[in-house]
Design an enzyme around this catalytic site. Structure first.
Site, PDB file in Angstrom:
ATOM      1  N   ARG A 184       0.880  -1.289  -0.145  1.00  0.00           N
ATOM      2  CA  ARG A 184      -0.067   0.032  -0.227  1.00  0.00           C
ATOM      3  C   ARG A 184       0.809   1.159   0.142  1.00  0.00           C
ATOM      4  O   ARG A 184       0.579   2.317  -0.671  1.00  0.00           O
ATOM      5  CB  ARG A 184      -0.861   0.222   1.274  1.00  0.00           C
TER       6      ARG A 184
ATOM      7  N   HIS B 193      -7.287   8.869  10.951  1.00  0.00           N
ATOM      8  CA  HIS B 193      -6.675   7.677  11.126  1.00  0.00           C
ATOM      9  C   HIS B 193      -5.264   7.768  10.870  1.00  0.00           C
ATOM     10  O   HIS B 193      -4.659   6.563  10.425  1.00  0.00           O
ATOM     11  CB  HIS B 193      -7.564   6.638  10.003  1.00  0.00           C
TER      12      HIS B 193
HETATM   13  P1  NAD Z   1     -14.406   2.548   2.127  1.00  0.00           P
HETATM   14  O1  NAD Z   1     -13.504   1.601   1.425  1.00  0.00           O
HETATM   15  O2  NAD Z   1     -15.040   1.984   3.097  1.00  0.00           O
HETATM   16  O3  NAD Z   1     -15.419   3.199   1.264  1.00  0.00           O
HETATM   17  C1  NAD Z   1     -14.936   3.719  -0.154  1.00  0.00           C
HETATM   18  C2  NAD Z   1     -16.139   4.539  -0.692  1.00  0.00           C
HETATM   19  O4  NAD Z   1     -15.837   5.307  -1.582  1.00  0.00           O
HETATM   20  C3  NAD Z   1     -17.400   3.825  -1.246  1.00  0.00           C
HETATM   21  O5  NAD Z   1     -18.543   4.177  -0.606  1.00  0.00           O
HETATM   22  C4  NAD Z   1     -17.392   3.751  -2.639  1.00  0.00           C
HETATM   23  O6  NAD Z   1     -18.709   3.627  -3.166  1.00  0.00           O
HETATM   24  C5  NAD Z   1     -16.787   5.110  -2.777  1.00  0.00           C
HETATM   25  N1  NAD Z   1     -16.066   5.393  -4.183  1.00  0.00           N
HETATM   26  C6  NAD Z   1     -15.479   4.594  -4.882  1.00  0.00           C
HETATM   27  N2  NAD Z   1     -14.760   5.014  -5.951  1.00  0.00           N
HETATM   28  C7  NAD Z   1     -15.085   6.409  -5.690  1.00  0.00           C
HETATM   29  C8  NAD Z   1     -15.035   7.489  -6.394  1.00  0.00           C
HETATM   30  N3  NAD Z   1     -14.014   7.519  -7.697  1.00  0.00           N
HETATM   31  N4  NAD Z   1     -15.401   8.839  -6.157  1.00  0.00           N
HETATM   32  C9  NAD Z   1     -16.236   8.877  -5.030  1.00  0.00           C
HETATM   33  N5  NAD Z   1     -16.337   7.866  -4.216  1.00  0.00           N
HETATM   34  C10 NAD Z   1     -15.785   6.756  -4.693  1.00  0.00           C
HETATM   35  O7  NAD Z   1     -13.696   3.688   2.528  1.00  0.00           O
HETATM   36  P2  NAD Z   1     -13.720   4.574   3.965  1.00  0.00           P
HETATM   37  O8  NAD Z   1     -15.122   5.107   3.901  1.00  0.00           O
HETATM   38  O9  NAD Z   1     -12.674   5.640   3.813  1.00  0.00           O
HETATM   39  O10 NAD Z   1     -13.480   3.767   5.164  1.00  0.00           O
HETATM   40  C11 NAD Z   1     -12.434   2.766   5.139  1.00  0.00           C
HETATM   41  C12 NAD Z   1     -11.234   2.952   5.828  1.00  0.00           C
HETATM   42  O11 NAD Z   1     -10.334   2.711   5.079  1.00  0.00           O
HETATM   43  C13 NAD Z   1     -11.025   4.388   6.241  1.00  0.00           C
HETATM   44  O12 NAD Z   1     -11.021   4.472   7.777  1.00  0.00           O
HETATM   45  C14 NAD Z   1      -9.419   4.723   5.912  1.00  0.00           C
HETATM   46  O13 NAD Z   1      -8.603   4.836   6.869  1.00  0.00           O
HETATM   47  C15 NAD Z   1      -9.013   3.441   5.107  1.00  0.00           C
HETATM   48  N6  NAD Z   1      -8.503   3.638   3.856  1.00  0.00           N
HETATM   49  C16 NAD Z   1      -7.723   4.682   3.598  1.00  0.00           C
HETATM   50  C17 NAD Z   1      -7.429   4.809   2.350  1.00  0.00           C
HETATM   51  C18 NAD Z   1      -6.587   6.267   1.846  1.00  0.00           C
HETATM   52  O14 NAD Z   1      -5.859   6.811   2.532  1.00  0.00           O
HETATM   53  N7  NAD Z   1      -6.624   6.355   0.536  1.00  0.00           N
HETATM   54  C19 NAD Z   1      -7.600   3.814   1.196  1.00  0.00           C
HETATM   55  C20 NAD Z   1      -8.297   2.776   1.660  1.00  0.00           C
HETATM   56  C21 NAD Z   1      -8.750   2.638   3.124  1.00  0.00           C
END
Ligand code: NAD
Ligand code: ZN
Length: 249
Positions: free
Chosen positions: A73, A122
């Site tokens: 990641r 987070h």
């Molecule tokens: P999640 O994975 O639970 O949900 C992702 C959401 O994003 C979904 O509702 C999906 O429909 C939506 N989505 C997907 N593609 C999209 C787009 N192009 N534009 C807009 N929306 C889109 O993620 P979450 O709600 O952030 O919760 C999960 C946990 O995972 C968090 O607490 C976080 O710490 C962690 N996380 C962080 C990252 C990061 O920092 N980029 C990545 C993965 C997970």
């Protein structure tokens, strides 16, 4: 019915007329920067659930496995760039419209896009900390070792992120709830809204009288309570709303 166009116009009006706009973001805002969301991650790690890797128990049981997932990641995050949705929030802040970004993301892309007031609930995947002493370090690249060790005491290092089952940093959480109670409009982008306690923040804002704009290609936890529901991806939203607001991202 022109549902989306009408929704975008209503969202633009809410943003323009807001006196205290706050954004709440999740993994979806970074999806188009190439960072997989938790729900829907692919490749090599498909057979593992993040809930089984991002936990203190998993790290205690098999730190090598957890570290190899994090290094995968980290590699993605370190080469990722902010997209127009991150930039939209930075520009809105620069113009004095947006007061804070509350994020569940650990990728640092809001700051990379120029956002100043970022509340990270987070932690950050670009930082490690020692499991034994107070040592912390910002990373420039993923660690090369299989099991990175603390230079100060020799114990294991871990990513400085909040794992499932761990408490959130108290100060950030308090600040987030304070911003949620102050805002009159909350722009929610790219979160499923199922990871507590962060998921309660938009609900709290709404209960305090704020209007919610919910940007997500799928229905999520806020679909029933949002004032404006925009079923679209973050980048498409950013490009369309910035045109309506007359700003460049
Ligand atoms: P999640 O994975 O639970 O949900 C992702 C959401 O994003 C979904 O509702 C999906 O429909 C939506 N989505 C997907 N593609 C999209 C787009 N192009 N534009 C807009 N929306 C889109 O993620 P979450 O709600 O952030 O919760 C999960 C946990 O995972 C968090 O607490 C976080 O710490 C962690 N996380 C962080 C990252 C990061 O920092 N980029 C990545 C993965 C997970
Ligand atoms: Zn140490």
């Amino acid at each position: 019915m022109g549902g989306l166009e009408e929704g975008l116009r209503r969202a633009a009006r809410l943003i323009e007329e807001s006196s205290y706009l706050v954004a709440f973001t999740g993994a979806g805002i970074s999806a188009e920067s190439g960072i997989p969301t938790f729900r829907g991650a692919g490749g090599l790690w498909k057979k593992y659930r993040p809930e089984d890797l991002a936990t203190p128990e998993a790290f205690a049981r098999n730190p090598r496995l957890v570290w190899s997932w994090y290094k995968w990641r980290m590699n993605i995050v370190f080469s990722a760039k902010p997209n127009p949705a991150h930039r939209l929030l930075a520009v809105l802040e620069e113009r004095g419209v947006l007061k804070a970004v509350i994020t569940q993301n650990v990728d640092n892309l809001h700051r990379a896009a120029g956002s100043k007031r970022v509340i990270e609930l987070h932690g950050s995947i670009r930082r490690v900390r020692c499991i034994a002493c107070g040592f912390k370090e910002e990373l420039r690249e993923p660690p090369s070792e299989d099991l990175p060790k603390c230079p100060s005491c020799g114990s294991l290092l871990r990513p400085d992120v909040v794992w499932f089952g761990e408490p959130l940093p108290g100060e950030a959480l308090e600040e987030a709830f304070r911003e949620a109670s102050r805002c009159d409009v909350m722009l929610v982008v790219g979160t499923s809204g199922v990871v507590e306690p962060a998921a309660s923040i938009p609900v709290y804002a709404k209960a305090g009288g704020a209007a919610l704009i919910n940007v997500n290609p799928e229905p999520n936890a806020y679909t029933g309570i949002a004032d404006v529901e925009l079923r679209m991806k973050a980048v498409e939203f950013a490009l369309k709303i910035s045109r309506l607001l007359g700003i460049e991202v």
